[in-house]
Design a protein around this motif. Structure first.
Motif, short mmCIF file in Angstrom:
data_model
loop_
_atom_site.label_atom_id
_atom_site.label_comp_id
_atom_site.label_asym_id
_atom_site.label_seq_id
_atom_site.Cartn_x
_atom_site.Cartn_y
_atom_site.Cartn_z
N THR A 173 0.85 -1.20 0.00
CA THR A 173 0.00 0.00 0.00
C THR A 173 0.88 1.25 0.00
O THR A 173 2.08 1.18 0.31
N PRO A 174 0.33 2.42 -0.35
CA PRO A 174 1.15 3.64 -0.42
C PRO A 174 1.83 4.03 0.89
O PRO A 174 2.84 4.74 0.87
N PHE A 175 1.31 3.58 2.02
CA PHE A 175 1.90 3.95 3.31
C PHE A 175 2.85 2.89 3.85
O PHE A 175 3.29 2.96 4.99
N ALA A 176 3.15 1.90 3.05
CA ALA A 176 4.09 0.85 3.47
C ALA A 176 5.00 0.55 2.29
O ALA A 176 5.16 1.35 1.38
N THR A 177 5.64 -0.60 2.31
CA THR A 177 6.48 -1.05 1.19
C THR A 177 6.04 -2.48 0.85
O THR A 177 5.29 -3.10 1.62
N PRO A 178 6.52 -3.02 -0.24
CA PRO A 178 6.14 -4.41 -0.55
C PRO A 178 6.63 -5.43 0.47
O PRO A 178 6.16 -6.58 0.48
N HIS A 179 7.56 -5.03 1.36
CA HIS A 179 8.16 -5.98 2.30
C HIS A 179 7.87 -5.65 3.77
O HIS A 179 8.35 -6.35 4.65
N HIS A 180 7.09 -4.59 4.03
CA HIS A 180 6.93 -4.12 5.41
C HIS A 180 5.48 -3.83 5.77
O HIS A 180 4.67 -3.49 4.91
N TYR A 181 5.22 -3.97 7.07
CA TYR A 181 4.06 -3.33 7.67
C TYR A 181 4.48 -1.88 7.99
O TYR A 181 5.59 -1.64 8.47
N GLY A 182 3.59 -0.95 7.76
CA GLY A 182 3.81 0.41 8.23
C GLY A 182 2.93 0.64 9.44
O GLY A 182 1.70 0.78 9.31
N VAL A 183 3.53 0.64 10.64
CA VAL A 183 2.77 0.84 11.87
C VAL A 183 2.92 2.31 12.26
O VAL A 183 4.03 2.75 12.59
N TYR A 184 1.83 3.05 12.22
CA TYR A 184 1.87 4.49 12.44
C TYR A 184 1.40 4.82 13.85
O TYR A 184 0.23 4.61 14.20
N MET A 185 2.35 5.33 14.63
CA MET A 185 2.10 5.64 16.04
C MET A 185 1.78 7.13 16.19
O MET A 185 2.25 7.96 15.42
N HIS A 186 0.97 7.44 17.21
CA HIS A 186 0.68 8.85 17.50
C HIS A 186 0.54 9.05 19.01
O HIS A 186 0.40 8.10 19.77
N GLY A 187 0.56 10.32 19.42
CA GLY A 187 0.42 10.65 20.83
C GLY A 187 -1.04 10.61 21.26
O GLY A 187 -1.93 10.26 20.49
N ASP A 188 -1.28 10.99 22.53
CA ASP A 188 -2.64 10.93 23.06
C ASP A 188 -3.19 12.30 23.43
O ASP A 188 -4.21 12.41 24.11
N GLN A 189 -2.52 13.37 22.99
CA GLN A 189 -3.01 14.72 23.24
C GLN A 189 -3.71 15.25 21.99
O GLN A 189 -3.64 14.65 20.91
N ALA A 190 -4.41 16.40 22.13
CA ALA A 190 -5.20 16.95 21.02
C ALA A 190 -4.35 17.16 19.77
O ALA A 190 -4.76 16.85 18.66
#
Length: 391
Positions: A273-290
């Motif tokens: 998918t556009p947010f990953a690569t053919p060989h990877h998971y793209g795990v997108y982390m974020h904070g917990d504030q506004a």
């Protein structure tokens, strides 16, 4: 300011406003319901409700491999593209599945994040009211070219605002700030109201205009990111075969969470998918504030063995994009900010509508003056002829 400079700014303001006004009116009118898209979705019955569970189950979190299995059981012929969890709806994992990793005819389904059971398919697309409003606001049903066209209209709006401010300063030297002259012509009253509301909505219109322009560049910015940083991060995998068996998602996410303590998983992109690569998971982390809840940090996880291979902050242009998206619709401050955004949106509609009204009235007044001048010239011509004949 000299008269020639003033005339130049007046020309810039006139034509930048005229070219973009109709499209800006469309964007303001379609943007108004999008501010309250969650609330309208509930009214239309498009929002799904979390199933009732026992107090013990409410504290549980299903294994992510079980969540994915629920989606595959529903659509065994499709592959996983994305999975995400909304901070406002932690009871669900939303899965996106398609015939391949870049399928535009994808399906979206909700799986209970506590029990791992399939719940429903949210009616996101399909020509409903909110879908029509969204596409008119985002791309005019014309894809990337529609987005870029609206981005250009947004740039013209910014030019119109800046030139309007330049013209407003000398104009208001003769009047008190915010004065609306009553008892005169309707056109003059609307001109004062147009100027007053234009100044009141100045900052908001600039913010929404600039963030809107940034949002229209989302597809382009993603391609730049893929061609630069993602390409650099995946150089060691060039030439390797695309994995056919994927590693455990539960293990992959736990390792990503351990690598980024204090952050939560926002969404996960699957290989290809556009947010990953053919060989990877793209795990997108974020904070917990506004604010930090909108700022993502990608963690690339090898899709064959669940090992972290790279993690870094997003480039500044993608950070600007992610910050601009909720700011554009007033998603930062809850109901109070939504109401303020809606109020300012209505005021901007009045500014744009009054601008069109003033332009039409001015054109009609000019035509009337021209007709009167021609009539007067016609009345004078016979008298001159008679006077010549008398001579």
């Amino acid at each position: 300011m000299s008269n020639s400079t003033l005339r130049a700014w007046s020309w810039i303001h006139k034509w930048s406003s005229l070219v973009c006004t109709v499209f800006m009116l469309l964007l303001c009118l379609t943007g108004l319901p999008l501010i309250y898209h969650h609330e309208i979705g509930h009214l239309l019955g498009n929002e799904i409700e979390a199933p009732a569970v026992s107090p013990e189950q409410a504290q549980q979190r299903a294994n992510l491999d079980t969540v994915i299995a629920a989606g595959k059981a529903r659509y065994p012929d499709k592959v996983m593209m994305y999975m995400s969890q909304d901070a406002e709806e932690p009871a669900f994992w939303f899965l996106t599945m398609g015939a391949h990793a870049n399928d535009e005819k994808f399906v979206s389904l909700a799986v209970d994040a506590r029990t791992g059971k399939y719940v429903a398919e949210p009616p996101i697309e399909g020509g409903g009211f909110m879908s029509i409003m969204f596409h008119l606001h985002v791309d005019l049903f014309a894809g990337l070219w529609g987005k870029l066209f609206l981005g250009f209209m947004g740039l013209l709006l910014v030019v119109a605002i800046v030139s309007g401010v330049v013209l407003y300063a000398p104009f208001m030297r003769k009047l008190d700030f915010g004065a609306v002259r009553h008892g005169r012509t309707a056109r003059l009253k609307w001109l004062d109201l147009h100027n007053l509301l234009g100044i009141v909505t100045l900052v908001w219109a600039l913010v929404v205009g600039c963030t809107g322009v940034i949002n229209t560049l989302a597809d382009v910015l993603l391609k730049v990111w893929q061609a630069t940083e993602i390409a650099e991060m995946t150089k060691p995998y060039q030439g390797q075969p695309i994995p056919t068996t994927l590693a455990s998602m539960e293990t992959s996410v736990k390792r990503a969470e351990s690598a980024e303590p204090g952050m939560k998983v926002g969404f996960i992109a699957f290989p290809g998918t556009p947010f990953a690569t053919p060989h990877h998971y793209g795990v997108y982390m974020h904070g917990d504030q506004a604010l930090t809840s909108r700022l993502y940090k990608p963690v690339l996880v090898d899709a064959t063995n669940a090992q972290i291979t790279d993690r870094r902050n997003l480039p500044w242009y993608l950070t600007a994009l992610l910050v601009s998206q909720p700011l554009h619709f007033g998603d930062y401050g809850g109901a109070g900010m939504q109401f303020l955004w809606a109020l300012l949106d209505v005021a901007t509609i009045i500014v744009l509508g009054s601008g069109l009204y003033l332009w039409v009235k001015r054109g009609r007044a000019a035509q009337k003056a021209e007709k009167e001048a021609r009539r007067a010239a016609g009345l004078r011509a016979p008298a001159l002829v008679r006077e010549g004949d008398a001579r």
